[in-house]
Scaffold this motif. Structure first.
Motif, PDB file in Angstrom:
ATOM      1  N   MET A 101       0.847  -1.185   0.000  1.00  0.00           N
ATOM      2  CA  MET A 101       0.000   0.000   0.000  1.00  0.00           C
ATOM      3  C   MET A 101       0.888   1.243   0.000  1.00  0.00           C
ATOM      4  SD  MET A 101      -2.885   1.245   2.784  1.00  0.00           S
ATOM      5  CE  MET A 101      -3.696  -0.345   2.761  1.00  0.00           C
ATOM      6  N   PHE A 102       0.702   2.086  -1.000  1.00  0.00           N
ATOM      7  CA  PHE A 102       1.498   3.299  -1.154  1.00  0.00           C
ATOM      8  C   PHE A 102       0.716   4.491  -0.613  1.00  0.00           C
ATOM      9  CE2 PHE A 102       3.072   0.326  -4.206  1.00  0.00           C
ATOM     10  CZ  PHE A 102       4.403   0.636  -4.447  1.00  0.00           C
ATOM     11  N   PRO A 103       1.231   5.202   0.401  1.00  0.00           N
ATOM     12  CA  PRO A 103       0.497   6.335   0.969  1.00  0.00           C
ATOM     13  C   PRO A 103       0.618   7.595   0.124  1.00  0.00           C
ATOM     14  CG  PRO A 103       2.570   6.084   2.109  1.00  0.00           C
ATOM     15  CD  PRO A 103       2.472   4.934   1.135  1.00  0.00           C
ATOM     16  N   TYR A 104      -0.331   8.480   0.309  1.00  0.00           N
ATOM     17  CA  TYR A 104      -0.300   9.854  -0.196  1.00  0.00           C
ATOM     18  C   TYR A 104      -0.031   9.938  -1.699  1.00  0.00           C
ATOM     19  CZ  TYR A 104      -0.216  14.873   0.674  1.00  0.00           C
ATOM     20  OH  TYR A 104      -0.520  16.208   0.689  1.00  0.00           O
ATOM     21  N   ILE A 105      -0.775   9.157  -2.463  1.00  0.00           N
ATOM     22  CA  ILE A 105      -0.713   9.267  -3.919  1.00  0.00           C
ATOM     23  C   ILE A 105      -1.649  10.391  -4.349  1.00  0.00           C
ATOM     24  CG2 ILE A 105      -1.163   8.099  -6.104  1.00  0.00           C
ATOM     25  CD1 ILE A 105       1.286   7.052  -4.590  1.00  0.00           C
ATOM     26  N   GLN A 106      -1.119  11.333  -5.142  1.00  0.00           N
ATOM     27  CA  GLN A 106      -1.876  12.520  -5.484  1.00  0.00           C
ATOM     28  C   GLN A 106      -2.324  12.577  -6.951  1.00  0.00           C
ATOM     29  OE1 GLN A 106      -2.875  13.909  -2.660  1.00  0.00           O
ATOM     30  NE2 GLN A 106      -1.888  15.906  -2.771  1.00  0.00           N
ATOM     31  N   ASN A 107      -1.596  11.893  -7.829  1.00  0.00           N
ATOM     32  CA  ASN A 107      -1.911  12.032  -9.251  1.00  0.00           C
ATOM     33  C   ASN A 107      -1.435  10.811 -10.028  1.00  0.00           C
ATOM     34  OD1 ASN A 107       0.963  12.450  -9.807  1.00  0.00           O
ATOM     35  ND2 ASN A 107       0.669  14.499  -8.949  1.00  0.00           N
ATOM     36  N   ALA A 108      -1.676  10.832 -11.330  1.00  0.00           N
ATOM     37  CA  ALA A 108      -1.345   9.693 -12.182  1.00  0.00           C
ATOM     38  C   ALA A 108       0.154   9.443 -12.252  1.00  0.00           C
ATOM     39  CB  ALA A 108      -1.917   9.912 -13.582  1.00  0.00           C
ATOM     40  N   ASP A 109       0.959  10.500 -12.255  1.00  0.00           N
ATOM     41  CA  ASP A 109       2.415  10.320 -12.322  1.00  0.00           C
ATOM     42  C   ASP A 109       2.931   9.572 -11.104  1.00  0.00           C
ATOM     43  OD1 ASP A 109       2.671  11.561 -14.768  1.00  0.00           O
ATOM     44  OD2 ASP A 109       3.126  13.538 -13.923  1.00  0.00           O
ATOM     45  N   GLU A 110       2.435   9.915  -9.927  1.00  0.00           N
ATOM     46  CA  GLU A 110       2.861   9.220  -8.717  1.00  0.00           C
ATOM     47  C   GLU A 110       2.366   7.778  -8.721  1.00  0.00           C
ATOM     48  OE1 GLU A 110       1.643  11.554  -5.367  1.00  0.00           O
ATOM     49  OE2 GLU A 110       2.892  13.264  -5.933  1.00  0.00           O
ATOM     50  N   ALA A 111       1.177   7.558  -9.257  1.00  0.00           N
ATOM     51  CA  ALA A 111       0.657   6.199  -9.371  1.00  0.00           C
ATOM     52  C   ALA A 111       1.519   5.377 -10.317  1.00  0.00           C
ATOM     53  CB  ALA A 111      -0.781   6.240  -9.879  1.00  0.00           C
ATOM     54  N   ARG A 112       1.907   5.981 -11.417  1.00  0.00           N
ATOM     55  CA  ARG A 112       2.744   5.301 -12.407  1.00  0.00           C
ATOM     56  C   ARG A 112       4.098   4.925 -11.803  1.00  0.00           C
ATOM     57  NH1 ARG A 112       2.095   8.938 -15.774  1.00  0.00           N
ATOM     58  NH2 ARG A 112       0.252   8.108 -16.808  1.00  0.00           N
ATOM     59  N   ARG A 113       4.662   5.819 -10.987  1.00  0.00           N
ATOM     60  CA  ARG A 113       5.946   5.549 -10.347  1.00  0.00           C
ATOM     61  C   ARG A 113       5.832   4.400  -9.337  1.00  0.00           C
ATOM     62  NH1 ARG A 113       6.910  10.271  -8.491  1.00  0.00           N
ATOM     63  NH2 ARG A 113       6.812  10.042  -6.245  1.00  0.00           N
ATOM     64  N   ALA A 114       4.719   4.350  -8.627  1.00  0.00           N
ATOM     65  CA  ALA A 114       4.512   3.270  -7.663  1.00  0.00           C
ATOM     66  C   ALA A 114       4.457   1.922  -8.365  1.00  0.00           C
ATOM     67  CB  ALA A 114       3.225   3.515  -6.876  1.00  0.00           C
ATOM     68  N   VAL A 115       3.698   1.839  -9.435  1.00  0.00           N
ATOM     69  CA  VAL A 115       3.588   0.581 -10.171  1.00  0.00           C
ATOM     70  C   VAL A 115       4.944   0.174 -10.736  1.00  0.00           C
ATOM     71  CG1 VAL A 115       2.571  -0.565 -12.173  1.00  0.00           C
ATOM     72  CG2 VAL A 115       1.147   0.901 -10.717  1.00  0.00           C
ATOM     73  N   ALA A 116       5.677   1.129 -11.297  1.00  0.00           N
ATOM     74  CA  ALA A 116       6.977   0.826 -11.902  1.00  0.00           C
ATOM     75  C   ALA A 116       7.941   0.225 -10.896  1.00  0.00           C
ATOM     76  CB  ALA A 116       7.577   2.095 -12.515  1.00  0.00           C
ATOM     77  N   ALA A 117       7.853   0.642  -9.649  1.00  0.00           N
ATOM     78  CA  ALA A 117       8.751   0.126  -8.610  1.00  0.00           C
ATOM     79  C   ALA A 117       8.504  -1.351  -8.328  1.00  0.00           C
ATOM     80  CB  ALA A 117       8.593   0.933  -7.335  1.00  0.00           C
TER      81      ALA A 117
END
Length: 254
Positions: A92-108
């Motif tokens: 679970m990734f906290p404090y996701i604000q937008n699509a770019d941050e979501a994309r970075r989480a998935v990429a990790a």
């Protein structure tokens, strides 16, 4: 390849019911796993849990029927790499604000070329090299939960949910209430309206959604809003609630 029961049960009926583990105790995490919950959230954001301690918590929870979910302290690629190598499958990734941050989480959570996860052959995730095809199949059993905690994040819900690899949206009622000007009041009617709205939007998108409740009554309300799963309380909360109740009964003679 170990199967991820939590990911497979995201859309099940009845919904999954779980609990938060904040004490940092491997014994508590293991005990909660045998209490009958579907999952136990091992918290790194607001608990004394660093990566090495989570390794032990994952080992403790592994022997129980409950699925471990690890909440990261931040959207940090290095920590994600460690936790996945430790055998965590649901993050679970906290404090996701937008699509770019979501994309970075998935990429990790993905190996190249789909992502940036570093390669390790000898890890707990691979059963110390015993799973020959782990690196080709790992993504199938990894569950990415993105936590939305502000009005801005909720406004961006559709674009966040649309990122490939996002498996679930989690709405954080505590931080959302603070962002809305009602800090410490997740039960405020205006906050509850936004929570119900977010759950409905997720349902319309076919995106599973989760939430943390302060107790069983609130958890039932959240399930009524349409949330796919709910965590009700925490190990520390349950302990303190029972301790206060016992002490009150003793002092009152009841």
């Amino acid at each position: 390849m170990p199967l991820n029961a939590f990911k497979r049960n995201l859309k099940r009926t009845p919904p999954m019911i779980g609990v938060w583990s904040m004490s940092g105790s491997a014994m508590a995490a293991e005990a909660l796993g045998f209490a009958g919950y579907d999952f136990v959230v091992l918290d790194m954001e607001h608990a004394p849990n660093d990566a090495p301690r989570v390794f032990g918590l994952l080992q403790a929870a592994a022997g129980s029927p409950a699925s471990p979910v690890v909440r990261l302290q931040w959207n940090d690629t290095v920590t994600v790499k460690q936790l996945l190598d430790f055998g965590a499958q649901t993050l679970m990734f906290p404090y996701i604000q937008n699509a770019d941050e979501a994309r970075r989480a998935v990429a990790a959570t993905r190996y190249p070329p789909e992502g940036v996860r570093g390669f390790a052959g000898m890890s707990r995730a691979t059963r110390y090299g015993a799973i020959a095809d782990y690196h080709r199949n790992a993504a199938n059993e990894i569950c990415v939960i993105l936590q939305l905690e502000t009005k801005k994040a909720v406004a961006n819900l559709e674009e966040i949910a649309a990122i490939p690899g996002v498996d679930c949206i989690f709405i954080g009622p505590g931080d959302l209430s603070a962002d809305m000007g009602f800090i410490g009041q997740p039960g405020h009617p205006e906050v509850q309206t936004v929570l119900a709205y977010a759950a409905a939007r997720c349902s319309k998108l076919g995106m599973p959604s989760g939430i943390l409740a302060g107790g069983s009554a609130q958890a039932r309300d959240y399930l009524g809003y349409g949330f796919s799963w709910v965590a009700s309380g925490s190990d520390l909360g349950l302990m303190m609630s029972n301790a206060r109740s016992e002490l009150k009964n003793l002092r009152s003679g009841g």
